[in-house]
Design a protein around this motif. Structure first.
Motif, PDB file in Angstrom:
ATOM      1  N   TYR A   1     -29.411  55.262  -9.848  1.00 10.66           N
ATOM      2  CA  TYR A   1     -30.112  54.570  -8.223  1.00 10.66           C
ATOM      3  C   TYR A   1     -30.002  54.690  -7.014  1.00 10.66           C
ATOM      4  N   ASN A   2     -31.017  53.892  -6.225  1.00 16.44           N
ATOM      5  CA  ASN A   2     -31.105  53.637  -4.732  1.00 16.44           C
ATOM      6  C   ASN A   2     -29.970  53.047  -4.432  1.00 16.44           C
ATOM      7  N   SER A   3     -28.907  53.164  -4.484  1.00 10.63           N
ATOM      8  CA  SER A   3     -28.646  51.366  -3.775  1.00 10.63           C
ATOM      9  C   SER A   3     -29.067  51.197  -2.604  1.00 10.63           C
ATOM     10  N   SER A   4     -29.650  51.640  -1.425  1.00  7.10           N
ATOM     11  CA  SER A   4     -30.601  51.105  -0.493  1.00  7.10           C
ATOM     12  C   SER A   4     -31.809  50.275  -1.111  1.00  7.10           C
ATOM     13  N   MET A   5     -32.098  50.276  -1.621  1.00  5.48           N
ATOM     14  CA  MET A   5     -33.572  49.939  -2.854  1.00  5.48           C
ATOM     15  C   MET A   5     -32.787  48.951  -4.204  1.00  5.48           C
ATOM     16  N   TYR A   6     -32.197  49.802  -4.649  1.00  2.00           N
ATOM     17  CA  TYR A   6     -31.432  48.695  -5.379  1.00  2.00           C
ATOM     18  C   TYR A   6     -30.298  48.445  -5.887  1.00  2.00           C
ATOM     19  N   GLU A   7     -29.639  47.359  -5.765  1.00  2.99           N
ATOM     20  CA  GLU A   7     -28.842  46.794  -5.767  1.00  2.99           C
ATOM     21  C   GLU A   7     -28.211  45.490  -6.745  1.00  2.99           C
ATOM     22  N   PRO A   8     -28.027  46.315  -8.549  1.00  5.97           N
ATOM     23  CA  PRO A   8     -26.848  45.451  -9.107  1.00  5.97           C
ATOM     24  C   PRO A   8     -26.411  44.942  -9.009  1.00  5.97           C
ATOM     25  N   GLU A   9     -25.531  43.428  -9.429  1.00  7.50           N
ATOM     26  CA  GLU A   9     -24.225  42.708  -9.118  1.00  7.50           C
ATOM     27  C   GLU A   9     -23.474  43.085 -10.080  1.00  7.50           C
ATOM     28  N   LYS A  10     -23.865  44.004 -11.068  1.00  4.34           N
ATOM     29  CA  LYS A  10     -22.854  44.673 -12.115  1.00  4.34           C
ATOM     30  C   LYS A  10     -22.806  45.945 -12.393  1.00  4.34           C
ATOM     31  N   ASP A  11     -22.507  46.484 -12.434  1.00  2.85           N
ATOM     32  CA  ASP A  11     -23.096  48.017 -12.975  1.00  2.85           C
ATOM     33  C   ASP A  11     -23.215  48.111 -14.114  1.00  2.85           C
ATOM     34  N   ILE A  12     -24.478  49.142 -13.968  1.00  7.14           N
ATOM     35  CA  ILE A  12     -25.472  49.045 -15.490  1.00  7.14           C
ATOM     36  C   ILE A  12     -24.989  49.064 -16.009  1.00  7.14           C
ATOM     37  N   LYS A  13     -23.972  49.647 -17.255  1.00 10.21           N
ATOM     38  CA  LYS A  13     -23.234  49.986 -18.297  1.00 10.21           C
ATOM     39  C   LYS A  13     -22.702  48.959 -18.558  1.00 10.21           C
ATOM     40  N   ASP A  14     -22.033  47.913 -18.031  1.00  9.00           N
ATOM     41  CA  ASP A  14     -22.062  46.685 -17.820  1.00  9.00           C
ATOM     42  C   ASP A  14     -22.899  45.328 -18.611  1.00  9.00           C
ATOM     43  N   MET A  15     -23.913  45.727 -18.482  1.00  7.43           N
ATOM     44  CA  MET A  15     -25.475  44.506 -18.308  1.00  7.43           C
ATOM     45  C   MET A  15     -25.720  45.672 -19.697  1.00  7.43           C
ATOM     46  N   THR A  16     -26.806  43.679 -20.746  1.00 10.19           N
ATOM     47  CA  THR A  16     -27.511  43.893 -21.844  1.00 10.19           C
ATOM     48  C   THR A  16     -28.761  44.422 -21.228  1.00 10.19           C
ATOM     49  N   VAL A  17     -29.204  45.379 -22.406  1.00 11.26           N
ATOM     50  CA  VAL A  17     -31.013  45.491 -21.934  1.00 11.26           C
ATOM     51  C   VAL A  17     -31.652  44.634 -21.075  1.00 11.26           C
ATOM     52  N   GLU A  18     -31.742  43.050 -21.425  1.00 12.48           N
ATOM     53  CA  GLU A  18     -31.852  41.917 -20.758  1.00 12.48           C
ATOM     54  C   GLU A  18     -31.221  42.542 -19.896  1.00 12.48           C
ATOM     55  N   GLU A  19     -30.422  41.942 -19.455  1.00 12.32           N
ATOM     56  CA  GLU A  19     -29.619  41.260 -17.813  1.00 12.32           C
ATOM     57  C   GLU A  19     -30.656  43.032 -16.699  1.00 12.32           C
ATOM     58  N   PHE A  20     -30.124  44.261 -16.828  1.00 10.65           N
ATOM     59  CA  PHE A  20     -30.869  44.637 -16.721  1.00 10.65           C
ATOM     60  C   PHE A  20     -32.497  44.912 -16.600  1.00 10.65           C
TER      61      PHE A  20
ATOM     62  N   ALA B   1     -27.446  60.095   0.035  1.00 15.01           N
ATOM     63  CA  ALA B   1     -25.869  59.382  -0.104  1.00 15.01           C
ATOM     64  C   ALA B   1     -26.216  57.946   0.077  1.00 15.01           C
ATOM     65  N   ASP B   2     -27.482  57.639  -0.032  1.00  9.03           N
ATOM     66  CA  ASP B   2     -27.444  55.807  -0.724  1.00  9.03           C
ATOM     67  C   ASP B   2     -27.460  56.186  -2.650  1.00  9.03           C
ATOM     68  N   VAL B   3     -27.497  57.453  -3.164  1.00  6.21           N
ATOM     69  CA  VAL B   3     -28.004  57.778  -4.969  1.00  6.21           C
ATOM     70  C   VAL B   3     -26.684  57.234  -5.376  1.00  6.21           C
ATOM     71  N   LYS B   4     -26.165  55.929  -7.196  1.00 10.69           N
ATOM     72  CA  LYS B   4     -25.351  56.655  -7.322  1.00 10.69           C
ATOM     73  C   LYS B   4     -26.018  56.905  -8.128  1.00 10.69           C
ATOM     74  N   ALA B   5     -24.424  56.352  -9.552  1.00 15.11           N
ATOM     75  CA  ALA B   5     -24.989  57.490 -10.837  1.00 15.11           C
ATOM     76  C   ALA B   5     -24.245  56.574 -11.745  1.00 15.11           C
ATOM     77  N   THR B   6     -24.740  56.078 -12.756  1.00 14.51           N
ATOM     78  CA  THR B   6     -23.516  55.643 -14.146  1.00 14.51           C
ATOM     79  C   THR B   6     -24.585  56.023 -15.469  1.00 14.51           C
ATOM     80  N   ILE B   7     -24.156  55.360 -16.526  1.00 18.73           N
ATOM     81  CA  ILE B   7     -24.588  54.902 -17.673  1.00 18.73           C
ATOM     82  C   ILE B   7     -25.685  54.529 -17.945  1.00 18.73           C
ATOM     83  N   TYR B   8     -26.057  53.927 -19.376  1.00 21.89           N
ATOM     84  CA  TYR B   8     -26.681  53.190 -19.160  1.00 21.89           C
ATOM     85  C   TYR B   8     -26.423  52.176 -19.987  1.00 21.89           C
ATOM     86  N   PRO B   9     -27.205  50.694 -19.790  1.00 17.67           N
ATOM     87  CA  PRO B   9     -26.686  49.021 -20.337  1.00 17.67           C
ATOM     88  C   PRO B   9     -26.076  49.351 -21.945  1.00 17.67           C
ATOM     89  N   GLY B  10     -25.676  48.712 -21.682  1.00 15.77           N
ATOM     90  CA  GLY B  10     -24.966  48.612 -23.311  1.00 15.77           C
ATOM     91  C   GLY B  10     -23.472  50.025 -22.955  1.00 15.77           C
TER      92      GLY B  10
END
Length: 445
Positions: free
Chosen positions: A169-188, A306-315
């Motif tokens: 994800y591009n952190s200059s555009m999308y700034e999640p409050e917590k890591d996507i992997k720690d979200m539920t699908v609904e939160e994501f 440099a703005d790109v971040k990596a993580t895994i999926y919700p859940g």
């Protein structure tokens, strides 16, 4: 199924019988070129513009340098979309190359591999190779080695590296409050707001297929459904876990799809992300090189890697299937000299040095090896690969993807073709799943 972070034959078809009758196990008489070098001509899609070429072609060159005067691999570029057809045609003509990509890669379906290649003894048994190269065999992922062993024969080179797939994800555009992997699908879903996802509907719908896989894995019984059907494929998509996930995908594609989604091939999805027309793209770690210095010619609209971040999926879901046919198989029609050269390449590729180089280039984990200090130091210099590695832990759930459970024709063609009808409401989620099931049934015939 959970993995630690550092940690079949069907009846032959009429065509297959015909191949057997034509003597599909003929041996070649002479495989040396005029210089006395055993040369393997290797048709592969890991060439040209394919992202996998970035590591694979230099690896071939390293092998050729190491065995100069003895072995040589000459790469023949084949478009990925054409690779499976080419191999099937060569098999019919009894002209298989010495090295062939394993089923599940390059569009080669497991049905053809089982009913034609295996049933007609076209596949060389690598069991002796494993016994004679224990330093190589110890690096193989156990689940892959087990899957590659059929009737006591090692029919493919197992995996040494697992490449769990997540997202960028591009952190200059999308700034999640917590890591996507720690979200539920609904939160994501709620966190997306107006942010766009780089979906695709053309080709195999790859980026879309990945997100739908993660959505299924988040449904009750979804992980089990995917993992338990990876070996023999899933043919019926009416399970409620799939219908529920398709319902959520439909909403996302109608609300958060990049503008070019309908008709988008992979290159279009990648371009949407690297031109800031999408904030998120689902893809494997191998894409990380696209965001590094030297790749600026692929960026536009003030995109900055440099703005790109990596993580895994919700859940806390990562997509990977260790129980598969590995990477390559060797043709039984090859001469003894050619088999020896092929085995030398397989041993070279699975040496610790090359395994670590592959992980540094494309990401992933090598669960059977103890990493060198130099590797760990270099990994920290590749932020995205390090982020993805760090996003996975003891509680991460590893799931097979739809690409693992779909028959090849559904994965490579039909899934993507049906997606636009889901987007424009021509098909309901239930009808979408019904159509996929029909296409799978047709693939059986």
């Amino acid at each position: 199924m959970k993995l630690k972070k550092v940690t079949a034959l069907a009846l032959a078809t009429v065509m297959a019988l015909g191949l057997a009758a034509c003597g599909g196990n003929e041996k070649k008489e002479n495989s040396k070129n005029e210089d006395g070098v055993v040369e393997l001509k290797f048709p592969t899609y890991l060439a040209g513009e394919n992202v996998g070429a970035t590591f694979f072609l230099p690896q071939v060159e390293r092998f050729n340098e190491k065995y100069e005067g003895k072995y040589k691999i000459t790469v023949e570029e084949v478009p990925q979309a054409s690779y499976a057809d080419k191999i099937k045609q060569l098999a019919q003509q009894k002209k298989l190359p010495v090295l062939v990509h394993a089923p599940g890669s390059g569009g080669i379906d497991t049905q053809w591999f089982q009913q034609v290649a295996l049933a007609n003894d076209m596949v060389y048994d690598l069991s002796d190779f494993a016994e004679e190269n224990p330093d190589v065999a110890k690096n193989w992922v156990p689940e892959s080695k087990e899957f590659c062993t059929v009737d006591g024969k090692l029919i493919c080179k197992p995996l040494s590296v697992l490449k769990p797939v997540g997202l960028f994800y591009n952190s200059s555009m999308y700034e999640p409050e917590k890591d996507i992997k720690d979200m539920t699908v609904e939160e994501f879903t709620e966190s997306l707001g107006e942010n766009k996802i780089a979906f695709q509907t053309a080709e195999n719908g790859w980026t879309t297929q990945l997100l739908l896989s993660a959505l299924i894995a988040n449904e009750e019984g979804g992980v089990e459904l995917l993992n338990e059907n990876a070996a023999d494929k899933l043919w019926d998509y009416s399970d409620q876990a799939i219908v529920n996930a398709v319902t959520k995908l439909q909403k996302m594609m109608q609300t958060n799809a990049s503008a070019n989604t309908v008709g988008a091939a992979y290159a279009d999805a990648a371009n949407a992300f690297m031109s800031k027309n999408a904030s998120i793209i689902c893809n494997g770690s191998w894409m990380s090189s696209e965001f590094e210095e030297g790749s600026e010619d692929k960026w536009s609209n003030e995109f900055n890697g440099a703005d790109v971040k990596a993580t895994i999926y919700p859940g806390n879901i990562a997509l990977v299937n260790p129980s598969n046919y590995g990477e390559f198989w060797v043709s039984n029609t090859a001469s003894d000299e050619e088999k020896e050269a092929a085995e030398a390449f397989l041993a070279f590729r699975d040496s610790q040095e090359e395994i670590e180089a592959l992980v540094l280039a494309e990401g992933g984990i090598a669960p059977q090896i103890t990493y060198s200090e130099n590797f760990l130091t270099e990994l920290e210099k590749t932020p995205l690969l390090y982020q993805l590695s760090e996003s996975m832990g003891e509680e991460t759930v590893y799931s097979a993807s739809l690409g693992d459970v779909f028959p090849a024709s559904v994965a490579d063609v039909e899934f993507g073709k049906l997606l636009p009808k889901l987007i424009d409401n021509t098909l309901t989620p239930e009808q979408f799943c019904e159509e996929l099931t029909k296409k799978a049934e047709e693939a059986k015939q």
